[in-house]
Design a protein around this motif. Structure first.
Motif, PDB file in Angstrom:
ATOM      1  N   TRP B  23      73.656  53.063  47.047  1.00 46.18           N
ATOM      2  CA  TRP B  23      74.966  53.055  46.388  1.00 46.18           C
ATOM      3  C   TRP B  23      75.147  54.301  45.527  1.00 46.18           C
ATOM      4  O   TRP B  23      76.177  54.971  45.593  1.00 46.18           O
ATOM      5  CB  TRP B  23      75.071  51.791  45.533  1.00 46.18           C
ATOM      6  CG  TRP B  23      76.439  51.482  45.043  1.00 46.18           C
ATOM      7  CD1 TRP B  23      77.395  50.728  45.663  1.00 46.18           C
ATOM      8  CD2 TRP B  23      77.020  51.904  43.797  1.00 46.18           C
ATOM      9  NE1 TRP B  23      78.527  50.658  44.884  1.00 46.18           N
ATOM     10  CE2 TRP B  23      78.322  51.369  43.731  1.00 46.18           C
ATOM     11  CE3 TRP B  23      76.554  52.675  42.726  1.00 46.18           C
ATOM     12  CZ2 TRP B  23      79.164  51.581  42.645  1.00 46.18           C
ATOM     13  CZ3 TRP B  23      77.392  52.898  41.653  1.00 46.18           C
ATOM     14  CH2 TRP B  23      78.691  52.356  41.615  1.00 46.18           C
ATOM     15  N   ALA B  30      79.220  62.045  47.038  1.00 46.08           N
ATOM     16  CA  ALA B  30      80.684  62.083  47.060  1.00 46.08           C
ATOM     17  C   ALA B  30      81.219  62.971  45.953  1.00 46.08           C
ATOM     18  O   ALA B  30      82.111  63.796  46.178  1.00 46.08           O
ATOM     19  CB  ALA B  30      81.251  60.674  46.912  1.00 46.08           C
ATOM     20  N   LEU B  75      76.922  66.921  52.467  1.00 39.20           N
ATOM     21  CA  LEU B  75      77.715  66.379  53.566  1.00 39.20           C
ATOM     22  C   LEU B  75      76.887  65.514  54.501  1.00 39.20           C
ATOM     23  O   LEU B  75      77.251  64.381  54.826  1.00 39.20           O
ATOM     24  CB  LEU B  75      78.355  67.525  54.351  1.00 39.20           C
ATOM     25  CG  LEU B  75      79.226  67.103  55.523  1.00 39.20           C
ATOM     26  CD1 LEU B  75      80.505  66.486  55.023  1.00 39.20           C
ATOM     27  CD2 LEU B  75      79.549  68.274  56.429  1.00 39.20           C
ATOM     28  N   PHE B  76      75.748  66.061  54.956  1.00 42.30           N
ATOM     29  CA  PHE B  76      75.000  65.312  55.966  1.00 42.30           C
ATOM     30  C   PHE B  76      74.279  64.109  55.367  1.00 42.30           C
ATOM     31  O   PHE B  76      74.080  63.102  56.051  1.00 42.30           O
ATOM     32  CB  PHE B  76      74.060  66.241  56.732  1.00 42.30           C
ATOM     33  CG  PHE B  76      74.824  67.105  57.694  1.00 42.30           C
ATOM     34  CD1 PHE B  76      75.179  68.399  57.363  1.00 42.30           C
ATOM     35  CD2 PHE B  76      75.246  66.591  58.901  1.00 42.30           C
ATOM     36  CE1 PHE B  76      75.942  69.176  58.224  1.00 42.30           C
ATOM     37  CE2 PHE B  76      76.004  67.353  59.770  1.00 42.30           C
ATOM     38  CZ  PHE B  76      76.348  68.655  59.438  1.00 42.30           C
ATOM     39  N   HIS B  78      75.606  62.320  52.823  1.00 41.94           N
ATOM     40  CA  HIS B  78      76.718  61.392  52.654  1.00 41.94           C
ATOM     41  C   HIS B  78      77.097  60.750  53.991  1.00 41.94           C
ATOM     42  O   HIS B  78      77.356  59.551  54.095  1.00 41.94           O
ATOM     43  CB  HIS B  78      77.905  62.159  52.067  1.00 41.94           C
ATOM     44  CG  HIS B  78      79.078  61.312  51.697  1.00 41.94           C
ATOM     45  ND1 HIS B  78      79.214  60.701  50.471  1.00 41.94           N
ATOM     46  CD2 HIS B  78      80.197  60.982  52.386  1.00 41.94           C
ATOM     47  CE1 HIS B  78      80.352  60.032  50.417  1.00 41.94           C
ATOM     48  NE2 HIS B  78      80.974  60.182  51.569  1.00 41.94           N
ATOM     49  N   MET B  79      77.082  61.580  55.029  1.00 42.45           N
ATOM     50  CA  MET B  79      77.434  61.101  56.361  1.00 42.45           C
ATOM     51  C   MET B  79      76.421  60.071  56.857  1.00 42.45           C
ATOM     52  O   MET B  79      76.786  59.033  57.419  1.00 42.45           O
ATOM     53  CB  MET B  79      77.467  62.288  57.331  1.00 42.45           C
ATOM     54  CG  MET B  79      77.855  61.923  58.734  1.00 42.45           C
ATOM     55  SD  MET B  79      77.662  63.290  59.870  1.00 42.45           S
ATOM     56  CE  MET B  79      78.521  64.552  59.014  1.00 42.45           C
ATOM     57  N   LEU B  83      77.480  56.247  57.707  1.00 40.91           N
ATOM     58  CA  LEU B  83      77.289  55.694  59.047  1.00 40.91           C
ATOM     59  C   LEU B  83      76.321  54.521  59.011  1.00 40.91           C
ATOM     60  O   LEU B  83      76.461  53.558  59.772  1.00 40.91           O
ATOM     61  CB  LEU B  83      76.791  56.776  59.996  1.00 40.91           C
ATOM     62  CG  LEU B  83      77.812  57.857  60.336  1.00 40.91           C
ATOM     63  CD1 LEU B  83      77.175  58.976  61.141  1.00 40.91           C
ATOM     64  CD2 LEU B  83      78.989  57.271  61.102  1.00 40.91           C
ATOM     65  N   VAL B  85      76.038  52.300  56.651  1.00 43.02           N
ATOM     66  CA  VAL B  85      76.795  51.122  56.228  1.00 43.02           C
ATOM     67  C   VAL B  85      77.636  50.576  57.366  1.00 43.02           C
ATOM     68  O   VAL B  85      77.710  49.368  57.600  1.00 43.02           O
ATOM     69  CB  VAL B  85      77.699  51.460  55.025  1.00 43.02           C
ATOM     70  CG1 VAL B  85      78.554  50.271  54.664  1.00 43.02           C
ATOM     71  CG2 VAL B  85      76.868  51.869  53.836  1.00 43.02           C
ATOM     72  N   VAL B  86      78.266  51.488  58.123  1.00 42.34           N
ATOM     73  CA  VAL B  86      79.106  51.053  59.246  1.00 42.34           C
ATOM     74  C   VAL B  86      78.260  50.317  60.277  1.00 42.34           C
ATOM     75  O   VAL B  86      78.641  49.254  60.780  1.00 42.34           O
ATOM     76  CB  VAL B  86      79.817  52.269  59.888  1.00 42.34           C
ATOM     77  CG1 VAL B  86      80.556  51.846  61.141  1.00 42.34           C
ATOM     78  CG2 VAL B  86      80.788  52.895  58.904  1.00 42.34           C
ATOM     79  N   ASP B  89      77.274  46.941  59.159  1.00 40.02           N
ATOM     80  CA  ASP B  89      78.391  45.989  59.174  1.00 40.02           C
ATOM     81  C   ASP B  89      78.679  45.434  60.552  1.00 40.02           C
ATOM     82  O   ASP B  89      79.124  44.297  60.688  1.00 40.02           O
ATOM     83  CB  ASP B  89      79.658  46.664  58.647  1.00 40.02           C
ATOM     84  CG  ASP B  89      79.720  46.665  57.135  1.00 40.02           C
ATOM     85  OD1 ASP B  89      80.656  47.273  56.584  1.00 40.02           O
ATOM     86  OD2 ASP B  89      78.827  46.059  56.507  1.00 40.02           O
ATOM     87  N   TYR B  90      78.512  46.262  61.575  1.00 36.60           N
ATOM     88  CA  TYR B  90      78.985  45.840  62.892  1.00 36.60           C
ATOM     89  C   TYR B  90      77.900  45.536  63.904  1.00 36.60           C
ATOM     90  O   TYR B  90      78.155  44.870  64.900  1.00 36.60           O
ATOM     91  CB  TYR B  90      79.927  46.900  63.474  1.00 36.60           C
ATOM     92  CG  TYR B  90      81.144  47.137  62.623  1.00 36.60           C
ATOM     93  CD1 TYR B  90      81.548  48.417  62.279  1.00 36.60           C
ATOM     94  CD2 TYR B  90      81.887  46.071  62.129  1.00 36.60           C
ATOM     95  CE1 TYR B  90      82.656  48.629  61.495  1.00 36.60           C
ATOM     96  CE2 TYR B  90      82.996  46.275  61.334  1.00 36.60           C
ATOM     97  CZ  TYR B  90      83.385  47.567  61.016  1.00 36.60           C
ATOM     98  OH  TYR B  90      84.469  47.774  60.228  1.00 36.60           O
ATOM     99  N   LEU B 111      71.492  67.970  62.659  1.00 37.52           N
ATOM    100  CA  LEU B 111      72.740  68.701  62.411  1.00 37.52           C
ATOM    101  C   LEU B 111      72.666  69.459  61.096  1.00 37.52           C
ATOM    102  O   LEU B 111      73.066  70.621  61.014  1.00 37.52           O
ATOM    103  CB  LEU B 111      73.925  67.729  62.387  1.00 37.52           C
ATOM    104  CG  LEU B 111      74.354  67.154  63.723  1.00 37.52           C
ATOM    105  CD1 LEU B 111      75.352  66.030  63.522  1.00 37.52           C
ATOM    106  CD2 LEU B 111      74.956  68.241  64.599  1.00 37.52           C
TER     107      LEU B 111
END
Lengths: 130, 126
Positions: B23, B30, B75-76, B78-79, B83, B85-86, B89-90, B111
Protein backbone atom coordinates in the motif's frame (compact mmCIF):
# COMPACT_ATOMS: atom_id res chain seq x y z
CA UNK A 1 -6.40 -26.09 -5.18
CA UNK A 2 -9.08 -25.71 -7.84
CA UNK A 3 -12.14 -23.75 -6.78
CA UNK A 4 -15.61 -24.54 -7.98
CA UNK A 5 -17.12 -21.41 -9.50
CA UNK A 6 -18.92 -19.71 -6.65
CA UNK A 7 -22.22 -17.83 -7.08
CA UNK A 8 -21.96 -14.05 -7.18
CA UNK A 9 -24.72 -11.68 -6.15
CA UNK A 10 -25.81 -9.48 -9.08
CA UNK A 11 -24.02 -6.14 -9.27
CA UNK A 12 -23.76 -4.55 -12.71
CA UNK A 13 -27.22 -5.86 -13.55
CA UNK A 14 -28.88 -4.10 -10.63
CA UNK A 15 -26.88 -1.05 -9.52
CA UNK A 16 -27.54 2.25 -11.21
CA UNK A 17 -24.35 3.44 -12.90
CA UNK A 18 -22.72 6.28 -10.97
CA UNK A 19 -19.97 8.59 -12.12
CA UNK A 20 -17.84 7.50 -9.19
CA UNK A 21 -18.06 3.88 -10.35
CA UNK A 22 -17.26 4.76 -13.95
CA UNK A 23 -14.28 6.88 -13.00
CA UNK A 24 -13.01 4.15 -10.72
CA UNK A 25 -13.03 1.41 -13.33
CA UNK A 26 -11.61 3.84 -15.86
CA UNK A 27 -8.75 4.45 -13.47
CA UNK A 28 -8.06 0.72 -13.46
CA UNK A 29 -8.43 0.39 -17.21
CA UNK A 30 -6.12 3.33 -17.92
CA UNK A 31 -3.65 1.77 -15.51
CA UNK A 32 -3.60 -1.51 -17.39
CA UNK A 33 -3.62 0.33 -20.72
CA UNK A 34 -0.64 2.38 -19.61
CA UNK A 35 1.21 -0.85 -18.83
CA UNK A 36 0.96 -1.63 -22.54
CA UNK A 37 1.90 1.96 -23.30
CA UNK A 38 4.99 1.51 -21.19
CA UNK A 39 6.08 -1.25 -23.55
CA UNK A 40 5.85 1.30 -26.36
CA UNK A 41 7.91 3.74 -24.33
CA UNK A 42 10.63 1.15 -23.75
CA UNK A 43 10.59 0.26 -27.45
CA UNK A 44 11.11 3.93 -28.27
CA UNK A 45 13.95 4.28 -25.76
CA UNK A 46 15.68 1.16 -27.03
CA UNK A 47 15.34 2.45 -30.58
CA UNK A 48 16.82 5.77 -29.54
CA UNK A 49 19.80 4.05 -27.94
CA UNK A 50 20.18 1.71 -30.90
CA UNK A 51 20.87 4.42 -33.44
CA UNK A 52 19.41 6.65 -36.13
CA UNK A 53 18.28 3.98 -38.61
CA UNK A 54 16.23 1.88 -36.21
CA UNK A 55 14.96 5.02 -34.48
CA UNK A 56 13.72 6.38 -37.80
CA UNK A 57 11.83 3.15 -38.37
CA UNK A 58 10.16 3.30 -34.95
CA UNK A 59 9.32 6.97 -35.45
CA UNK A 60 7.70 6.04 -38.76
CA UNK A 61 5.52 3.45 -37.07
CA UNK A 62 4.57 5.81 -34.26
CA UNK A 63 4.00 8.61 -36.75
CA UNK A 64 1.48 6.62 -38.79
CA UNK A 65 -2.16 7.48 -38.24
CA UNK A 66 -2.69 4.41 -36.13
CA UNK A 67 0.48 5.13 -34.18
CA UNK A 68 -0.66 8.67 -33.50
CA UNK A 69 -4.07 7.44 -32.44
CA UNK A 70 -2.39 5.05 -30.03
CA UNK A 71 -0.18 7.83 -28.68
CA UNK A 72 -3.17 10.12 -28.26
CA UNK A 73 -4.92 7.42 -26.28
CA UNK A 74 -1.83 6.83 -24.18
CA UNK A 75 -1.47 10.56 -23.52
CA UNK A 76 -5.04 10.90 -22.34
CA UNK A 77 -4.77 7.67 -20.31
CA UNK A 78 -1.63 8.98 -18.63
CA UNK A 79 -3.16 12.33 -17.72
CA UNK A 80 -6.41 10.76 -16.61
CA UNK A 81 -4.63 8.18 -14.45
CA UNK A 82 -2.40 10.92 -13.05
CA UNK A 83 -5.24 13.30 -12.17
CA UNK A 84 -7.44 10.57 -10.79
CA UNK A 85 -4.40 9.20 -8.96
CA UNK A 86 -4.00 12.54 -7.22
CA UNK A 87 -7.71 12.36 -6.38
CA UNK A 88 -7.02 8.94 -4.83
CA UNK A 89 -4.10 10.31 -2.85
CA UNK A 90 -6.36 13.06 -1.49
CA UNK A 91 -8.81 10.38 -0.39
CA UNK A 92 -5.98 8.49 1.28
CA UNK A 93 -5.23 11.65 3.23
CA UNK A 94 -8.89 11.82 4.17
CA UNK A 95 -9.87 14.79 2.02
CA UNK A 96 -12.86 14.93 -0.28
CA UNK A 97 -14.49 11.65 0.71
CA UNK A 98 -17.98 13.16 0.96
CA UNK A 99 -20.14 12.28 -2.02
CA UNK A 100 -20.63 15.83 -3.44
CA UNK A 101 -16.89 16.48 -3.17
CA UNK A 102 -16.11 13.14 -4.83
CA UNK A 103 -18.47 13.90 -7.71
CA UNK A 104 -17.00 17.37 -8.20
CA UNK A 105 -13.40 16.22 -8.04
CA UNK A 106 -14.36 13.53 -10.56
CA UNK A 107 -15.63 16.14 -12.99
CA UNK A 108 -12.44 18.16 -12.50
CA UNK A 109 -10.35 15.07 -13.25
CA UNK A 110 -12.16 14.32 -16.50
CA UNK A 111 -12.08 17.90 -17.76
CA UNK A 112 -8.49 18.51 -16.70
CA UNK A 113 -7.21 15.29 -18.23
CA UNK A 114 -8.75 16.18 -21.59
CA UNK A 115 -7.36 19.71 -21.29
CA UNK A 116 -3.84 18.48 -20.49
CA UNK A 117 -3.97 16.04 -23.41
CA UNK A 118 -4.93 18.82 -25.80
CA UNK A 119 -2.23 21.13 -24.40
CA UNK A 120 0.46 18.45 -24.70
CA UNK A 121 -0.50 17.66 -28.28
CA UNK A 122 -0.72 21.32 -29.19
CA UNK A 123 2.81 21.79 -27.86
CA UNK A 124 4.04 18.73 -29.72
CA UNK A 125 2.54 19.79 -33.03
CA UNK A 126 3.72 23.33 -32.47
CA UNK A 127 7.27 22.28 -31.69
CA UNK A 128 7.67 20.20 -34.79
CA UNK A 129 5.37 22.08 -37.09
CA UNK A 130 3.23 19.10 -38.07
CA UNK B 1 -7.68 -24.75 10.00
CA UNK B 2 -4.64 -23.11 11.53
CA UNK B 3 -4.41 -23.21 15.30
CA UNK B 4 -2.57 -19.89 15.39
CA UNK B 5 -4.19 -17.07 17.23
CA UNK B 6 -5.39 -14.08 15.19
CA UNK B 7 -2.60 -12.00 16.70
CA UNK B 8 0.04 -14.46 15.58
CA UNK B 9 -1.38 -14.52 12.08
CA UNK B 10 -1.43 -10.73 11.95
CA UNK B 11 2.10 -10.57 13.30
CA UNK B 12 3.19 -12.53 10.24
CA UNK B 13 2.30 -9.27 8.50
CA UNK B 14 -0.99 -10.61 7.24
CA UNK B 15 -1.73 -13.34 4.72
CA UNK B 16 0.54 -11.89 2.05
CA UNK B 17 3.40 -11.46 4.54
CA UNK B 18 3.91 -7.90 3.43
CA UNK B 19 1.78 -5.93 5.85
CA UNK B 20 1.06 -2.52 4.48
CA UNK B 21 4.24 -2.39 2.44
CA UNK B 22 2.45 -2.77 -0.89
CA UNK B 23 0.00 0.00 0.00
CA UNK B 24 2.75 2.44 0.95
CA UNK B 25 4.99 1.57 -1.98
CA UNK B 26 2.07 2.20 -4.35
CA UNK B 27 1.44 5.63 -2.77
CA UNK B 28 5.09 6.62 -2.62
CA UNK B 29 5.76 5.68 -6.23
CA UNK B 30 2.57 7.55 -7.14
CA UNK B 31 3.73 10.69 -5.36
CA UNK B 32 7.09 10.44 -7.14
CA UNK B 33 5.43 9.82 -10.48
CA UNK B 34 3.09 12.82 -10.37
CA UNK B 35 5.73 15.51 -11.00
CA UNK B 36 7.97 13.19 -13.02
CA UNK B 37 5.24 12.28 -15.51
CA UNK B 38 4.25 15.93 -15.93
CA UNK B 39 7.88 16.82 -16.53
CA UNK B 40 8.49 13.96 -18.96
CA UNK B 41 5.27 14.39 -20.93
CA UNK B 42 5.79 18.09 -21.50
CA UNK B 43 9.53 17.72 -22.13
CA UNK B 44 8.82 15.10 -24.75
CA UNK B 45 6.09 17.21 -26.30
CA UNK B 46 8.29 20.30 -26.56
CA UNK B 47 11.18 18.25 -27.92
CA UNK B 48 9.35 18.35 -31.21
CA UNK B 49 12.02 17.18 -33.56
CA UNK B 50 11.64 13.74 -34.99
CA UNK B 51 15.35 13.30 -35.60
CA UNK B 52 17.55 10.97 -33.68
CA UNK B 53 20.21 13.57 -32.92
CA UNK B 54 17.95 15.96 -31.05
CA UNK B 55 16.27 13.29 -29.01
CA UNK B 56 19.55 11.58 -28.14
CA UNK B 57 21.11 14.89 -27.14
CA UNK B 58 18.27 15.57 -24.77
CA UNK B 59 19.21 12.48 -22.74
CA UNK B 60 22.85 13.55 -22.62
CA UNK B 61 21.93 16.29 -20.18
CA UNK B 62 22.66 14.83 -16.71
CA UNK B 63 19.56 16.43 -15.23
CA UNK B 64 17.33 14.83 -17.84
CA UNK B 65 19.11 11.50 -17.50
CA UNK B 66 18.78 11.38 -13.71
CA UNK B 67 15.13 12.40 -13.79
CA UNK B 68 14.44 9.89 -16.53
CA UNK B 69 16.03 7.12 -14.48
CA UNK B 70 13.95 8.12 -11.46
CA UNK B 71 10.87 8.09 -13.63
CA UNK B 72 11.71 4.62 -14.94
CA UNK B 73 12.30 3.22 -11.46
CA UNK B 74 9.09 4.67 -10.04
CA UNK B 75 7.05 3.84 -13.12
CA UNK B 76 7.89 0.17 -13.41
CA UNK B 77 7.59 -0.42 -9.67
CA UNK B 78 4.21 1.33 -9.61
CA UNK B 79 3.14 -0.66 -12.65
CA UNK B 80 4.13 -3.95 -11.10
CA UNK B 81 2.22 -3.15 -7.90
CA UNK B 82 -0.86 -2.03 -9.82
CA UNK B 83 -0.95 -5.07 -12.08
CA UNK B 84 -0.47 -7.26 -9.03
CA UNK B 85 -3.64 -5.89 -7.48
CA UNK B 86 -5.57 -6.36 -10.72
CA UNK B 87 -4.44 -9.98 -11.00
CA UNK B 88 -5.26 -10.67 -7.36
CA UNK B 89 -8.74 -9.25 -7.94
CA UNK B 90 -9.63 -11.25 -11.01
CA UNK B 91 -7.57 -14.42 -11.01
CA UNK B 92 -8.39 -16.84 -8.25
CA UNK B 93 -7.09 -20.20 -9.42
CA UNK B 94 -3.96 -20.44 -7.32
CA UNK B 95 -1.58 -21.85 -9.93
CA UNK B 96 -2.64 -19.42 -12.63
CA UNK B 97 -2.52 -16.50 -10.21
CA UNK B 98 1.02 -17.12 -9.04
CA UNK B 99 2.30 -17.72 -12.54
CA UNK B 100 0.78 -14.43 -13.68
CA UNK B 101 2.11 -12.54 -10.67
CA UNK B 102 5.61 -13.85 -11.27
CA UNK B 103 5.34 -13.16 -14.99
CA UNK B 104 4.35 -9.56 -14.31
CA UNK B 105 7.20 -9.13 -11.83
CA UNK B 106 9.64 -10.49 -14.40
CA UNK B 107 8.23 -8.48 -17.30
CA UNK B 108 8.28 -5.18 -15.43
CA UNK B 109 11.83 -5.88 -14.26
CA UNK B 110 12.98 -6.61 -17.81
CA UNK B 111 11.23 -3.52 -19.18
CA UNK B 112 12.60 -1.32 -16.42
CA UNK B 113 16.14 -2.53 -16.84
CA UNK B 114 15.96 -2.24 -20.63
CA UNK B 115 14.66 1.31 -20.35
CA UNK B 116 17.29 2.30 -17.78
CA UNK B 117 20.06 0.78 -19.85
CA UNK B 118 18.92 2.69 -22.92
CA UNK B 119 18.91 5.96 -20.98
CA UNK B 120 22.35 5.22 -19.56
CA UNK B 121 23.70 4.43 -23.01
CA UNK B 122 22.40 7.72 -24.31
CA UNK B 123 23.56 9.69 -21.29
CA UNK B 124 27.06 8.28 -21.10
CA UNK B 125 28.02 8.94 -24.70
CA UNK B 126 31.10 11.04 -24.31
Amino acid sequence: MVMRPRPLSPHLQVYRLQWTMVLSITHRMTGVGLAFGAVLLVWWLIALAAGPEYFALVQRYLGSWIGRLLLLGCTWAAFYHLCNGIRHLCWDAGWGLELPAARNSGAVVVVFSVFLTLVAWAIAYGARGG
Amino acid sequence: MSQRSPLARARGLGPAHGGTHHWWAQRITAIALAPLVFWFAFSLASLGAVEHATAAAWFRSPVNAVLALLLIAALFHHMQLGLQVVIEDYVHATGRKYVLLLAVKLATAILGIAAALSVLRLALVM
